[in-house]
Write a protein that holds these residues in place. Structure first.
Motif, PDB file in Angstrom:
ATOM      1  N   ASP A 119     -47.505 -17.977 -30.922  1.00 19.38           N
ATOM      2  CA  ASP A 119     -48.392 -16.822 -31.016  1.00 19.38           C
ATOM      3  C   ASP A 119     -48.153 -16.140 -32.347  1.00 19.38           C
ATOM      4  N   GLY A 120     -49.038 -16.397 -33.304  1.00 16.48           N
ATOM      5  CA  GLY A 120     -48.796 -15.907 -34.651  1.00 16.48           C
ATOM      6  C   GLY A 120     -47.595 -16.602 -35.245  1.00 16.48           C
ATOM      7  N   ASP A 121     -46.596 -15.835 -35.635  1.00 16.11           N
ATOM      8  CA  ASP A 121     -45.373 -16.411 -36.212  1.00 16.11           C
ATOM      9  C   ASP A 121     -44.246 -16.516 -35.191  1.00 16.11           C
ATOM     10  N   GLU A 122     -44.516 -16.172 -33.932  1.00 12.31           N
ATOM     11  CA  GLU A 122     -43.458 -16.122 -32.929  1.00 12.31           C
ATOM     12  C   GLU A 122     -43.702 -17.110 -31.795  1.00 12.31           C
ATOM     13  N   ILE A 123     -42.637 -17.423 -31.101  1.00 10.77           N
ATOM     14  CA  ILE A 123     -42.701 -18.208 -29.876  1.00 10.77           C
ATOM     15  C   ILE A 123     -42.714 -17.237 -28.701  1.00 10.77           C
ATOM     16  N   VAL A 124     -43.635 -17.431 -27.772  1.00  9.84           N
ATOM     17  CA  VAL A 124     -43.659 -16.607 -26.570  1.00  9.84           C
ATOM     18  C   VAL A 124     -43.568 -17.533 -25.354  1.00  9.84           C
ATOM     19  N   TYR A 125     -42.655 -17.205 -24.442  1.00 13.25           N
ATOM     20  CA  TYR A 125     -42.490 -17.991 -23.224  1.00 13.25           C
ATOM     21  C   TYR A 125     -43.490 -17.500 -22.172  1.00 13.25           C
ATOM     22  N   VAL A 126     -44.284 -18.426 -21.638  1.00 20.00           N
ATOM     23  CA  VAL A 126     -45.347 -18.039 -20.705  1.00 20.00           C
ATOM     24  C   VAL A 126     -45.088 -18.527 -19.279  1.00 20.00           C
ATOM     25  N   ALA A 127     -44.115 -19.390 -19.076  1.00 19.17           N
ATOM     26  CA  ALA A 127     -43.813 -19.863 -17.717  1.00 19.17           C
ATOM     27  C   ALA A 127     -42.403 -20.427 -17.675  1.00 19.17           C
ATOM     28  N   GLN A 128     -41.770 -20.294 -16.505  1.00 16.44           N
ATOM     29  CA  GLN A 128     -40.446 -20.862 -16.301  1.00 16.44           C
ATOM     30  C   GLN A 128     -40.219 -21.143 -14.822  1.00 16.44           C
ATOM     31  N   VAL A 129     -39.567 -22.263 -14.556  1.00 15.76           N
ATOM     32  CA  VAL A 129     -39.077 -22.565 -13.215  1.00 15.76           C
ATOM     33  C   VAL A 129     -37.578 -22.788 -13.348  1.00 15.76           C
ATOM     34  N   PRO A 130     -36.747 -21.989 -12.673  1.00 17.68           N
ATOM     35  CA  PRO A 130     -35.299 -22.065 -12.861  1.00 17.68           C
ATOM     36  C   PRO A 130     -34.669 -23.273 -12.166  1.00 17.68           C
ATOM     37  N   GLU A 140     -36.708 -14.817 -19.854  1.00 14.47           N
ATOM     38  CA  GLU A 140     -37.740 -13.971 -19.260  1.00 14.47           C
ATOM     39  C   GLU A 140     -39.120 -14.374 -19.765  1.00 14.47           C
ATOM     40  N   VAL A 141     -40.074 -14.554 -18.845  1.00 11.26           N
ATOM     41  CA  VAL A 141     -41.456 -14.838 -19.223  1.00 11.26           C
ATOM     42  C   VAL A 141     -41.979 -13.646 -20.024  1.00 11.26           C
ATOM     43  N   GLY A 142     -42.598 -13.940 -21.155  1.00 11.90           N
ATOM     44  CA  GLY A 142     -43.050 -12.892 -22.058  1.00 11.90           C
ATOM     45  C   GLY A 142     -42.100 -12.656 -23.223  1.00 11.90           C
ATOM     46  N   ARG A 143     -40.907 -13.239 -23.137  1.00 17.39           N
ATOM     47  CA  ARG A 143     -39.934 -13.063 -24.227  1.00 17.39           C
ATOM     48  C   ARG A 143     -40.455 -13.724 -25.506  1.00 17.39           C
ATOM     49  N   ARG A 144     -40.224 -13.065 -26.625  1.00 16.05           N
ATOM     50  CA  ARG A 144     -40.631 -13.576 -27.925  1.00 16.05           C
ATOM     51  C   ARG A 144     -39.392 -13.859 -28.774  1.00 16.05           C
ATOM     52  N   VAL A 145     -39.396 -15.007 -29.422  1.00 13.81           N
ATOM     53  CA  VAL A 145     -38.292 -15.390 -30.298  1.00 13.81           C
ATOM     54  C   VAL A 145     -38.866 -16.009 -31.561  1.00 13.81           C
ATOM     55  N   MET A 174     -34.884 -15.924 -41.394  1.00 13.40           N
ATOM     56  CA  MET A 174     -34.181 -16.918 -40.586  1.00 13.40           C
ATOM     57  C   MET A 174     -32.822 -16.368 -40.164  1.00 13.40           C
ATOM     58  N   PRO A 175     -32.822 -15.301 -39.374  1.00 12.09           N
ATOM     59  CA  PRO A 175     -31.537 -14.726 -38.942  1.00 12.09           C
ATOM     60  C   PRO A 175     -30.758 -15.710 -38.067  1.00 12.09           C
ATOM     61  N   ALA A 176     -29.449 -15.649 -38.148  1.00 13.83           N
ATOM     62  CA  ALA A 176     -28.586 -16.540 -37.372  1.00 13.83           C
ATOM     63  C   ALA A 176     -28.321 -15.940 -35.996  1.00 13.83           C
ATOM     64  N   ALA A 177     -28.760 -16.645 -34.954  1.00 16.20           N
ATOM     65  CA  ALA A 177     -28.444 -16.220 -33.588  1.00 16.20           C
ATOM     66  C   ALA A 177     -27.024 -16.655 -33.223  1.00 16.20           C
ATOM     67  N   THR A 178     -26.592 -17.796 -33.760  1.00 12.75           N
ATOM     68  CA  THR A 178     -25.231 -18.298 -33.569  1.00 12.75           C
ATOM     69  C   THR A 178     -24.789 -18.929 -34.888  1.00 12.75           C
TER      70      THR A 178
END
Length: 268
Positions: A119-130, A140-145, A174-178
């Motif tokens: 979505d634009g320059d970001e990734i958005v999660y729209v569904a998940q099955v745990p 979380e559904v709706g989370r943007r990374v 490009m921030p470092a998450a880890t």
């Protein structure tokens, strides 16, 4: 008096697919605007679409009146706010349609399954099955990374031209998450080349330490989409990857059929 033929008087020119030509053209212009970053001039649309300026001006005027396009002070045209509600509803539906496929992924791989969009320059999660494991991943559904630190981001950008990828990275940073996050454009482009060669993407502790993710893009998706599985690095090993990737690729093909079923029916 001969019988009247309402269908003749009300008919509209048909497009190549048998649909209404003006609608096909209007939606094509909206998609071209999105591809161009959301804002364009009439001359740009004419050059890219091949349509004459008067035709484009008439279509854009209608879209402006309806709220799907807005005219900027600089006389250029931008996607309008009314599209936001449509996009949000469509994203929720995509997640709903994807759930059966993701559920099968969980059953066959044992790990959490996700669907994400660009979505634009970001990734958005729209569904998940745990996953059913007590130790499992949760997004979380709706989370943007940002794309550079995710498997789905790599899968979605793998076939994007390098200059466009560099432009996106310049906008997002490009921030470092880890400590394992890729933080240089050249490093990320090398990772995309690996995705193209292998047919799948890997997030190896790059978003979160201790977590591995495998992802593939959904072929021929109406919008750029990817699915993934994620789990503890101790379970998503190299050996597990060899078993999971074919399952993931088949799931993406099955989901593509599901997402395109409505389009195929409408075309018929």
């Amino acid at each position: 008096m001969p019988p009247s033929d309402a269908s003749t008087s009300d008919s509209k020119p048909l497009g190549p697919s048998g649909g209404v030509q003006s609608l096909e053209r209007a939606f094509d212009l909206l998609e071209r605007m999105a591809d161009a970053g959301g804002e364009v001039g009439l001359s740009e649309l004419s050059a890219s679409s091949g349509l004459p300026l008067p035709t484009i001006h008439r279509l854009m005027r209608t879209l402006v009146v309806c709220g799907y396009v807005r005219q900027q002070p600089n006389r250029r045209y931008a996607l309008g706010p009314r599209l936001i509600r449509l996009g949000e509803s469509a994203s929720r539906l995509l997640g709903t349609w994807a759930r059966p496929c993701l559920q099968r992924l969980v059953e066959e791989t044992g790990e959490t399954a996700n669907m994400a969009l660009l979505d634009g320059d970001e990734i958005v999660y729209v569904a998940q099955v745990p996953s059913k494991h007590s130790m499992r991943m949760f997004t979380e559904v709706g989370r943007r990374v940002l794309p550079h630190s995710t498997g789905v981001g790599k899968a979605l950008l793998a076939h994007t031209p390098a200059d466009e990828v560099r432009a996106l990275l310049a906008r997002t940073g490009m921030p470092a998450a880890t400590e394992k996050t890729i933080t240089t454009p050249d490093g990320f482009l090398d990772a995309l080349e690996q995705v193209r060669r292998a047919g799948y993407a890997v997030d190896d502790n790059e978003q979160e330490i201790g977590v591995r993710c495998l992802a593939v893009s959904v072929p021929h998706s109406p919008t750029a989409a990817a699915i993934s599985i994620s789990g503890p690095a101790g379970r998503v090993t190299d050996a597990a990857t060899e078993r999971i990737v074919p399952i993931l690729q088949q799931a993406a093909k099955d989901l593509s059929v599901t997402l395109n079923a409505g389009t195929a029916t409408a075309a018929e």
